[in-house]
Motif scaffolding. Structure first.
Motif, PDB file in Angstrom:
ATOM      1  N   SER A 125       4.257 -10.266 -11.835  1.00  0.00           N
ATOM      2  CA  SER A 125       3.198 -10.829 -10.992  1.00  0.00           C
ATOM      3  C   SER A 125       2.230  -9.730 -10.612  1.00  0.00           C
ATOM      4  O   SER A 125       2.632  -8.599 -10.351  1.00  0.00           O
ATOM      5  CB  SER A 125       3.801 -11.453  -9.723  1.00  0.00           C
ATOM      6  OG  SER A 125       4.489 -10.486  -8.966  1.00  0.00           O
ATOM      7  N   GLY A 126       0.951 -10.054 -10.623  1.00  0.00           N
ATOM      8  CA  GLY A 126      -0.080  -9.089 -10.246  1.00  0.00           C
ATOM      9  C   GLY A 126      -0.184  -7.890 -11.149  1.00  0.00           C
ATOM     10  O   GLY A 126      -0.221  -6.749 -10.672  1.00  0.00           O
ATOM     11  N   PRO A 127      -0.262  -8.079 -12.484  1.00  0.00           N
ATOM     12  CA  PRO A 127      -0.376  -6.912 -13.369  1.00  0.00           C
ATOM     13  C   PRO A 127      -1.721  -6.209 -13.208  1.00  0.00           C
ATOM     14  O   PRO A 127      -2.700  -6.799 -12.758  1.00  0.00           O
ATOM     15  CB  PRO A 127      -0.239  -7.524 -14.767  1.00  0.00           C
ATOM     16  CG  PRO A 127      -0.735  -8.924 -14.613  1.00  0.00           C
ATOM     17  CD  PRO A 127      -0.306  -9.346 -13.243  1.00  0.00           C
ATOM     18  N   THR A 128      -1.740  -4.942 -13.581  1.00  0.00           N
ATOM     19  CA  THR A 128      -2.978  -4.170 -13.617  1.00  0.00           C
ATOM     20  C   THR A 128      -3.199  -3.714 -15.053  1.00  0.00           C
ATOM     21  O   THR A 128      -2.358  -3.006 -15.616  1.00  0.00           O
ATOM     22  CB  THR A 128      -2.908  -2.948 -12.691  1.00  0.00           C
ATOM     23  OG1 THR A 128      -2.688  -3.392 -11.348  1.00  0.00           O
ATOM     24  CG2 THR A 128      -4.206  -2.154 -12.741  1.00  0.00           C
ATOM     25  N   LEU A 129      -4.310  -4.129 -15.652  1.00  0.00           N
ATOM     26  CA  LEU A 129      -4.605  -3.833 -17.055  1.00  0.00           C
ATOM     27  C   LEU A 129      -5.905  -3.032 -17.115  1.00  0.00           C
ATOM     28  O   LEU A 129      -6.975  -3.558 -16.813  1.00  0.00           O
ATOM     29  CB  LEU A 129      -4.727  -5.137 -17.846  1.00  0.00           C
ATOM     30  CG  LEU A 129      -3.525  -6.087 -17.713  1.00  0.00           C
ATOM     31  CD1 LEU A 129      -3.834  -7.435 -18.341  1.00  0.00           C
ATOM     32  CD2 LEU A 129      -2.291  -5.482 -18.357  1.00  0.00           C
ATOM     33  N   THR A 130      -5.803  -1.770 -17.503  1.00  0.00           N
ATOM     34  CA  THR A 130      -6.945  -0.864 -17.449  1.00  0.00           C
ATOM     35  C   THR A 130      -7.409  -0.491 -18.844  1.00  0.00           C
ATOM     36  O   THR A 130      -6.671   0.161 -19.596  1.00  0.00           O
ATOM     37  CB  THR A 130      -6.567   0.415 -16.684  1.00  0.00           C
ATOM     38  OG1 THR A 130      -6.042   0.057 -15.395  1.00  0.00           O
ATOM     39  CG2 THR A 130      -7.782   1.313 -16.509  1.00  0.00           C
ATOM     40  N   PRO A 131      -8.623  -0.910 -19.237  1.00  0.00           N
ATOM     41  CA  PRO A 131      -9.102  -0.607 -20.589  1.00  0.00           C
ATOM     42  C   PRO A 131      -9.529   0.845 -20.732  1.00  0.00           C
ATOM     43  O   PRO A 131      -9.952   1.491 -19.774  1.00  0.00           O
ATOM     44  CB  PRO A 131     -10.305  -1.543 -20.745  1.00  0.00           C
ATOM     45  CG  PRO A 131     -10.795  -1.746 -19.342  1.00  0.00           C
ATOM     46  CD  PRO A 131      -9.574  -1.720 -18.471  1.00  0.00           C
ATOM     47  N   GLY A 132      -9.411   1.349 -21.966  1.00  0.00           N
ATOM     48  CA  GLY A 132      -9.882   2.687 -22.275  1.00  0.00           C
ATOM     49  C   GLY A 132     -11.163   2.618 -23.093  1.00  0.00           C
ATOM     50  O   GLY A 132     -11.823   1.574 -23.173  1.00  0.00           O
ATOM     51  N   ALA A 133     -11.511   3.714 -23.733  1.00  0.00           N
ATOM     52  CA  ALA A 133     -12.742   3.778 -24.525  1.00  0.00           C
ATOM     53  C   ALA A 133     -12.546   3.109 -25.878  1.00  0.00           C
ATOM     54  O   ALA A 133     -11.527   3.286 -26.541  1.00  0.00           O
ATOM     55  CB  ALA A 133     -13.139   5.243 -24.715  1.00  0.00           C
TER      56      ALA A 133
ATOM     57  N   MET B 139       2.920  -3.462 -15.131  1.00  0.00           N
ATOM     58  CA  MET B 139       3.482  -4.786 -14.935  1.00  0.00           C
ATOM     59  C   MET B 139       4.528  -4.765 -13.814  1.00  0.00           C
ATOM     60  O   MET B 139       5.665  -4.318 -14.023  1.00  0.00           O
ATOM     61  CB  MET B 139       4.125  -5.278 -16.233  1.00  0.00           C
ATOM     62  CG  MET B 139       3.166  -5.385 -17.408  1.00  0.00           C
ATOM     63  SD  MET B 139       1.975  -6.716 -17.136  1.00  0.00           S
ATOM     64  CE  MET B 139       1.188  -6.821 -18.754  1.00  0.00           C
ATOM     65  N   PRO B 140       4.189  -5.245 -12.596  1.00  0.00           N
ATOM     66  CA  PRO B 140       5.171  -5.286 -11.516  1.00  0.00           C
ATOM     67  C   PRO B 140       6.208  -6.385 -11.773  1.00  0.00           C
ATOM     68  O   PRO B 140       5.863  -7.560 -11.880  1.00  0.00           O
ATOM     69  CB  PRO B 140       4.334  -5.606 -10.274  1.00  0.00           C
ATOM     70  CG  PRO B 140       2.923  -5.324 -10.668  1.00  0.00           C
ATOM     71  CD  PRO B 140       2.849  -5.629 -12.135  1.00  0.00           C
ATOM     72  N   VAL B 141       7.462  -5.985 -11.889  1.00  0.00           N
ATOM     73  CA  VAL B 141       8.555  -6.929 -12.075  1.00  0.00           C
ATOM     74  C   VAL B 141       9.130  -7.235 -10.693  1.00  0.00           C
ATOM     75  O   VAL B 141       9.575  -6.332  -9.985  1.00  0.00           O
ATOM     76  CB  VAL B 141       9.641  -6.351 -13.002  1.00  0.00           C
ATOM     77  CG1 VAL B 141      10.764  -7.363 -13.209  1.00  0.00           C
ATOM     78  CG2 VAL B 141       9.024  -5.949 -14.338  1.00  0.00           C
ATOM     79  N   THR B 142       9.100  -8.494 -10.293  1.00  0.00           N
ATOM     80  CA  THR B 142       9.435  -8.902  -8.937  1.00  0.00           C
ATOM     81  C   THR B 142      10.745  -8.290  -8.444  1.00  0.00           C
ATOM     82  O   THR B 142      11.783  -8.407  -9.098  1.00  0.00           O
ATOM     83  CB  THR B 142       9.517 -10.436  -8.845  1.00  0.00           C
ATOM     84  OG1 THR B 142       8.275 -10.990  -9.280  1.00  0.00           O
ATOM     85  CG2 THR B 142       9.794 -10.877  -7.407  1.00  0.00           C
ATOM     86  N   ASP B 143      10.657  -7.629  -7.283  1.00  0.00           N
ATOM     87  CA  ASP B 143      11.804  -7.037  -6.583  1.00  0.00           C
ATOM     88  C   ASP B 143      12.454  -5.868  -7.316  1.00  0.00           C
ATOM     89  O   ASP B 143      13.502  -5.384  -6.887  1.00  0.00           O
ATOM     90  CB  ASP B 143      12.881  -8.088  -6.275  1.00  0.00           C
ATOM     91  CG  ASP B 143      12.407  -9.145  -5.292  1.00  0.00           C
ATOM     92  OD1 ASP B 143      11.496  -8.842  -4.505  1.00  0.00           O
ATOM     93  OD2 ASP B 143      12.939 -10.264  -5.326  1.00  0.00           O
TER      94      ASP B 143
END
Length: 542
Positions: free
Chosen positions: A98-106, A123-127
């Motif tokens: 839940s609530g992943p953060t996906l950061t693109p590069g060049a 990728m936050p895996v719950t708990d």
């Protein structure tokens, strides 16, 4: 030697079926030939291809939709929408992400006309924790000239394939009993807000829930590898109870106050002892999931005026009886106003504090240095230092303002000032006692270094907070017995979103802080929650 002319892009060509190779053309003729040949390039060589901006934009859009959980919209940006949506849904749901953060590069362009955009996935895996890995998006130009993500299982994760997938395994090990300060057993069934906290407390020294992401054979289920592991085994005997500073009576009252007074909004509350920082109650609504009370990052709004006032009083920049006009509006790069656009011509600073006048506080911004507010917050209140609470916590941030508009906002707890109920309960305790005590749930080591507030500053802060209850915006507590003091806060979030409501208070040896998201005003939303708590527990903890 003259500089090379900037690279230019050809105009878009008519759509064609073969993938386009993006090429840059046009170097200045004045480029010295020796420089070109030294790199084994002719003087008119166009250099490496420049990735298509449209392709990079499409990649960012895909990652943004995936990050937001809008799988159908993300899949629509690919060459295989139906399969993409199914896989993206299965991947995030099946692994409890839940609530992943996906950061693109060049972006980079290949010889075959494809453009590749690498990205980092958190990728936050719950708990359990966060699974971090790197992958990349291939993109190709379509017949109509648009770009799409060239769908493949491997773009979700490089090791996801038609023969292997991922499986989340949790270790359901029974932990030790968790007790409150008086030896009473604590459980998530009786105290729902403690559900996410108890496993972390039980592990001690950072241990908590354990689990792993395994790579398995799709046909047989056999484990082929481990991609991530979470948690560690505790060295504490399972049959030895873990003692905490929590108080079952205060914890129960805090959870009930949120349930009955927060009106179903997301909210959080912390109560702690003033004399030693021991945490009595941590409550969140909803009870499960994110621990916004301790790990949340919020603008504290006007409750931060306790720190701002301290900074002003420490250097005798203002006294409670001084006249500090409270106009309806004040412009510092942008227009600031008071709640409900109130105004108090000829107001004293005491009135400005008790009525929570934004414009008056902002008008005093030149009385403190740009870095001074953050220095006071750290030196006297411990904000921004590393706290060892006993569970993961966010310990606040007061960045140096980038301009006068941001400095004006910082004076009233906006801008980039960040806190949470734990921090603001501690700020309140420090203000009315003069000494910072690191908040704690267990017997954690305190490595912070702070300086006591001068006694005369503490006396003035207590008087101002008391007047806010008797004659100001915290009147919801006015009929409570004892020397109760408080401060309200209203924090702007963004355009079109209702303000968050804040309320901090102290009574006896207890300091309390509460935030209600989208509560509009602190007095009307968070105030009743604090009132409900103090009503339910009339005395100090043992």
């Amino acid at each position: 030697m003259t500089d090379a002319a900037p690279l230019t892009r050809p105009g878009r060509r008519p759509a064609r079926k073969a993938p386009r190779v993006v090429v840059a053309v046009g170097l200045t003729l004045a480029l010295a030939a020796g420089v070109g040949y030294a790199a084994e390039l002719g003087p008119f060589d166009p250099g490496p291809p420049i990735p298509d901006a449209d392709a990079a934009k499409q990649a960012r859009a895909f990652l943004a939709e995936w990050e937001a959980g809008r799988m159908a919209r993300a899949a629509a940006l690919t060459s295989s929408p139906e399969q993409a949506e199914r896989v993206l849904q299965s991947f995030t749901a099946g692994l409890d992400i839940s609530g992943p953060t996906l950061t693109p590069g060049a972006a980079t362009a290949g010889e075959d006309g494809a453009v590749t955009v690498p990205f980092t996935a958190k990728m936050p895996v719950t708990d359990l924790g966060t699974w971090t890995y790197a992958s990349a998006l291939p993109l190709r130009e379509q017949d109509d000239g648009s770009w799409k993500v060239d769908w493949a299982l491997s773009l979700v994760h490089p090791k996801l394939s038609s023969t292997e997938k991922f499986r989340l395994e949790r270790e359901d090990a029974a932990g030790p009993e968790i007790n409150d300060r008086d030896g009473n057993a604590l459980s998530s069934e009786k105290y729902p807000s403690l559900g996410p906290l108890l496993p972390r407390i039980a592990g001690g020294s950072g241990a908590g829930p354990r689990g792993a992401v395994r790579r398995v054979d799709r046909a047989t289920g056999d484990i082929k590898g481990t991609e991530a592991t979470f948690g560690k085994k505790s060295d504490r005997p399972a049959d030895r109870p873990v003692a905490t500073t929590l108080d079952a009576t205060w914890q129960s009252a805090a959870e009930k106050a949120l349930a009955t007074e927060a009106e179903g909004k997301d909210a959080a509350l912390v109560a702690l002892r003033i004399d030693d920082g021991e945490i009595l109650a941590v409550a969140n609504s909803p009870a499960s999931g994110f621990n916004r009370a301790v790990s949340g990052t919020y603008a504290p709004g006007s409750t931060w005026k306790i720190v701002t006032t301290s900074a002003l009083l420490l250097k005798d920049a203002v006294a409670p009886g001084d006249v500090v006009d409270c106009p309806q509006y004040l412009t510092v790069g942008k227009r600031f106003q008071n709640v409900e656009t109130s105004k108090y011509p000829g107001a004293t600073f005491r009135k400005d504090f008790t009525a929570s006048c934004n414009t008056a506080f902002i008008s005093l911004r030149d009385k403190v240095g740009d870095q001074e507010l953050g220095d006071v917050a750290g030196k006297y209140f411990g904000v921004g230092q590393k706290w060892r609470v006993g569970i993961p916590s966010y310990d606040g941030s007061v960045p140096v303002p980038r301009d006068q508009t941001e400095k004006a906002a910082s004076m009233i707890g906006q801008g980039r000032v960040q806190a949470n109920p734990l921090i603001m309960a501690s700020v309140t305790a420090t203000a009315v006692s003069g000494a910072f005590h690191q908040p704690t749930l267990t017997s954690g080591k305190d490595t912070t270094k702070t300086t006591p507030l001068p006694r005369e500053v503490v006396t003035q802060l207590r008087e101002l907070m008391r007047a806010t209850v008797t004659d100001g915006t915290a009147s919801v507590l006015a009929d409570l017995p004892g020397d109760v003091g408080a401060k309200t806060g209203t924090a702007e979030v963004s355009d079109g979103v209702p303000n968050n409501g804040w309320f901090v208070a102290h009574r006896g040896n207890v300091a309390v802080a509460c935030v209600v998201e989208k509560g509009v005003t602190g007095g009307a939303s968070a105030g009743p929650v604090v009132r409900g708590l103090l009503d339910a527990v009339p005395g100090d903890p043992s």
